[in-house]
Design an enzyme around this catalytic site. Structure first.
Site, PDB file in Angstrom:
ATOM      1  N   GLU A   1       0.865  -1.088  -0.188  1.00  0.00           N
ATOM      2  CA  GLU A   1      -0.430  -0.182  -0.427  1.00  0.00           C
ATOM      3  C   GLU A   1       0.639   0.846   0.124  1.00  0.00           C
ATOM      4  OE1 GLU A   1      -3.184   0.268  -0.202  1.00  0.00           O
ATOM      5  OE2 GLU A   1      -3.777  -1.317  -0.290  1.00  0.00           O
TER       6      GLU A   1
ATOM      7  N   CYS B   1      -7.063   6.347  -4.828  1.00  0.00           N
ATOM      8  CA  CYS B   1      -6.308   5.508  -5.941  1.00  0.00           C
ATOM      9  C   CYS B   1      -6.524   5.250  -7.262  1.00  0.00           C
ATOM     10  CB  CYS B   1      -6.805   4.469  -5.074  1.00  0.00           C
ATOM     11  SG  CYS B   1      -8.256   3.152  -4.979  1.00  0.00           S
TER      12      CYS B   1
END
Length: 165
Positions: free
Chosen positions: A24, A33
């Site tokens: 991540e 994202c």
């Protein structure tokens, strides 16, 4: 390999913390994202506001809380015993895709029924996204089937998960 296997709910979700952090990364300011979802910290998405900032300590707490929440959500669907590596791989997949996507997947069905090779292929299948045209419409082939493209970064993550299995 003679690794210990335990029921899903007997593993501590925090054993997946370092693996999730690796994939991540840490962002202390809210961002979108690749899927367009507002995200902050180590992949936290719930209640994130545009322009939001957090501290490293807040990011650590959010990650631990998210791992526990994802593990609790997934637990009723995992009927097989898992090694630590399988547990980390499955929890990371749920962290990345969402509990419901993993819970209803063929991949989990294969894992639950002991079909490890098929489960590994299932993990790899979660490394693609639907292809859209310039107007945002889904692109289909001549047979009307949805077309996908492999995302190299996601495929690397899936391969890393598969190595744990």
């Amino acid at each position: 390999m003679n690794e210990e296997k335990l029921p899903f709910s007997q593993w501590n979700p925090l054993i997946a913390e370092d693996f999730v952090k690796k994939w991540e990364g840490l962002r202390l300011k809210a961002y979108r994202c690749p899927g367009g979802v507002l995200t902050i910290g180590y992949g936290h998405t719930k209640g994130v506001k545009p322009g939001q900032s957090i501290s490293r300590q807040e990011a650590e707490k959010l990650l631990r809380d998210d791992l526990i929440e994802h593990a609790e959500g997934l637990a009723p669907y995992v009927t097989c015993k898992l090694t630590a590596g399988q547990y980390i791989a499955l929890l990371d997949l749920a962290f990345n895709l969402g509990v419901s996507a993993v819970a209803k997947s063929k991949t989990l069905g294969y894992l639950n029924s002991g079909k490890l090779d098929l489960a590994k292929e299932g993990f790899r299948s979660f490394a693609k996204k639907k292809i859209r045209d310039r107007n945002g419409n889904l692109v289909k082939d001549e047979h009307g089937k949805q077309m996908y493209e492999i995302l190299p970064g996601l495929m690397n993550r899936r391969e890393d998960e598969v190595k744990l299995m």
